[in-house]
Design an enzyme around this catalytic site. Structure first.
Site, short mmCIF file in Angstrom:
data_model
loop_
_atom_site.label_atom_id
_atom_site.label_comp_id
_atom_site.label_asym_id
_atom_site.label_seq_id
_atom_site.Cartn_x
_atom_site.Cartn_y
_atom_site.Cartn_z
N GLU A 199 1.42 -0.19 -4.96
CA GLU A 199 0.42 0.81 -5.33
C GLU A 199 1.07 2.20 -5.29
O GLU A 199 1.28 2.77 -4.22
CB GLU A 199 -0.78 0.77 -4.37
CG GLU A 199 -1.85 1.79 -4.72
CD GLU A 199 -2.29 2.66 -3.55
OE1 GLU A 199 -3.22 3.46 -3.73
OE2 GLU A 199 -1.68 2.58 -2.46
N ASP A 255 0.82 -1.20 0.00
CA ASP A 255 0.00 0.00 0.00
C ASP A 255 0.86 1.26 0.00
O ASP A 255 1.89 1.32 0.68
CB ASP A 255 -0.89 0.00 1.25
CG ASP A 255 -1.82 1.20 1.30
OD1 ASP A 255 -2.69 1.29 0.41
OD2 ASP A 255 -1.67 2.02 2.21
#
Length: 538
Positions: free
Chosen positions: A315, A285
């Protein structure tokens, strides 16, 4: 302070990024976007192509508004066989550890990384998705049917501290982290994490202000949401996104990656997590908010620990392809990235209708310029309606978008739970219904498993009507033709290499079969605002 090692990594990254750009320019000049650059930057096997005999496909098995009834892990277990038969080879599962808001936390407000639904903390034992035992059972059920499991890893921030600590800090405007807007001042912030429910099991470390470099909450100015405070003796982490001047700080208490104690704890946690769960990889993340050099070392330690490959997807939420190239170069290809620019192309195309030039759908994307490191997607939990990064792909266009990521040779595609099953939720007074596209997605998955192989011929020669063919390979000799339109219906002459052969539309949009000529060409059709997938008639 920037270390000599970090500067060396930065220099290497510039060289790597230059190589990426030169290769990309060369491919644009020749019109070829095949997987030719991966050997330069990818020291690990290409995701989705290594552990399965057929093309790999991920499902993101959650959305932001997944029910917090604690049954999600059990749902995963019950549907494992069904998902494998549909053609999914990997599942990205949501964050499994205890969040700051207990059972309502999606998982990105991380409280305790070691609590997988085992301890009575934040008002419950379970997480939003269930208990530790249910989570581990879900992983085992998926792996038993040949589906890999990717764990969602959130290492940028912690949230929901147990007590406040008073510390001096320098205020910065949240939109400009380059110049302070004042001198050192006393703040009171929730930076003490004692994990009293866990009582030192798995790790005895308690977190305090000196493990972090920045926070946003100040009890003395609790209504102020526009200030980021850099704690005394600290600075924003380096080698991060340059948005807002320095985008290291995202939310909560930002981990100080310059701290050896922090790095050691995260490494110990990662090894514990792999030993405990046996997952096959990670979805990382918010990587643009974490020093890029950190993941080079951390992932190497993880791979060394398990002595096997791990699929890793980062990400980096940015539509700027240059930023993604920079990050891939700076991390030496130790992970793939989600193709965020492609998602934004889909969003724009869906809203523009027939005024969008479909010949440009791949322009400025990883799928076009760095396909071996591109994880492609149409929608996700951050882009869905009512979320902070909302960038919706309109429902009519989603079948076209999914055909573009599932039936081509470039990229490793990820299907969104809410696009497969549909979703219904209410937030802030708005009621949202998301359509299920499962009927068509199952057909695309079938075609991906059985026919989307071999040489690919593109026919991107009309602004509204485009198509391509795949000619198959030795193991998958069948051909496929895909044609789509964002305007009026029509047909395209395309080569499939199958003379005098009958093809039928798998989507059933076009009922009349098509016969190729003696040279293996056919006029493959689709309806307006639609996609058709043509396979050899059995």
């Amino acid at each position: 302070m920037t270390t000599r090692r970090q500067w060396l990594l930065y220099i290497v990254s510039l060289i790597g990024s230059l190589g990426v750009w030169l290769t990309a320019i060369g491919r644009r000049a020749t019109g070829s976007y095949r997987n030719t650059v991966s050997s330069q930057l990818l020291p690990f096997s290409q995701p989705g192509r290594t552990m399965t005999a057929t093309n790999g496909t991920i499902m993101q098995y959650f959305h932001w508004y997944t029910l917090n009834d604690g049954n999600h892990w059990q749902e995963v277990t019950s549907k494992a066989d069904e998902l494998a038969k549909a053609g999914f080879t990997a599942l990205w599962l949501p964050p499994a550890y205890k969040g700051s808001s207990g059972i309502s936390d999606v998982g990105y407000g991380v409280y305790d990384l070691f609590d997988l639904g085992e301890f009575d903390q934040k008002g419950a034992v379970r997480t939003k998705y269930g208990t530790r035992e249910q989570y581990l059972a879900a992983i085992q059920a998926l792996q038993a049917v040949g589906i890999q499991v990717y764990a969602d890893v959130v290492l940028n921030q912690k949230d929901g501290g147990d007590a406040t600590e008073t510390v001096k800090a320098t205020p910065f405007d949240s939109e400009n982290r380059l110049q302070p807007k004042g001198g050192l001042e006393d703040i009171s912030t929730y930076s003490s994490f004692k994990f009293t429910g866990r009582k030192g099991k798995y790790s005895a470390l308690e977190w305090h202000w000196y493990h972090f470099d920045a926070v946003t909450y100040n009890h003395y100015k609790s209504d102020d949401r526009s200030t980021v405070y850099v704690l005394e003796g600290k600075s924003f982490d380096n080698f991060v996104s340059l948005e807002k001047g320095n985008f290291a700080y995202l939310l909560g208490c930002d981990l100080d990656m310059e701290s050896e104690a922090v790095r050691d704890e995260l490494t110990a946690w990662g090894k514990w997590y792999l030993d405990t769960t046996g997952v096959d990889g990670f979805r990382l993340d918010a990587v643009k908010h974490i020093s890029s050099w950190f993941y080079v070392d951390w992932l190497q330690a993880m791979r060394d620990h398990v002595k096997r490959d791990l699929t890793v997807i980062g990400e980096y939420w940015s539509a700027d392809i240059a930023s993604l190239h920079w990050y891939l170069g700076n991390t030496g290809g130790c992970m793939s990235l989600f193709d965020v620019p492609l998602h934004f192309n889909f969003s724009r195309a869906s809203k523009a209708g027939d005024t969008y030039d479909m010949r440009q759908i791949f322009d400025g994307t990883l799928m076009q310029q760095q396909p071996a490191l591109a994880v492609t997607f149409v929608e996700n939990h951050d882009s869905q309606p009512l979320q902070a990064l909302e960038s919706v792909v309109e429902s009519w266009f989603k079948p076209l978008a999914y055909a573009l990521i599932l039936l081509r040779q470039e990229g490793y595609p990820c299907v969104f739970y809410a696009d497969y099953y549909g979703a219904h939720y209410v937030d802030r007074g708005y009621e949202i219904w998301l359509d299920t596209h499962r009927w068509l997605l199952d057909k695309f998955l079938y075609a991906r498993q059985h026919a989307a192989y071999g040489a690919q011929y593109d026919y991107f020669d009309h602004p509204n009507l485009i198509g391509w063919t795949r000619l198959g390979d030795k193991a998958h000799p069948g051909a496929i033709a895909v044609v789509m339109s964002n305007g009026a219906g029509g047909s395209k002459w395309m080569e499939v290499g199958k003379p005098n052969t009958t093809f039928t539309d798998l989507t059933e949009h076009i009922k009349t079969p098509i016969q190729t000529n003696a040279d293996g060409w056919g006029a493959f059709a689709c309806s307006g605002g639609s996609v058709s997938v043509w396979l050899e008639q059995v």
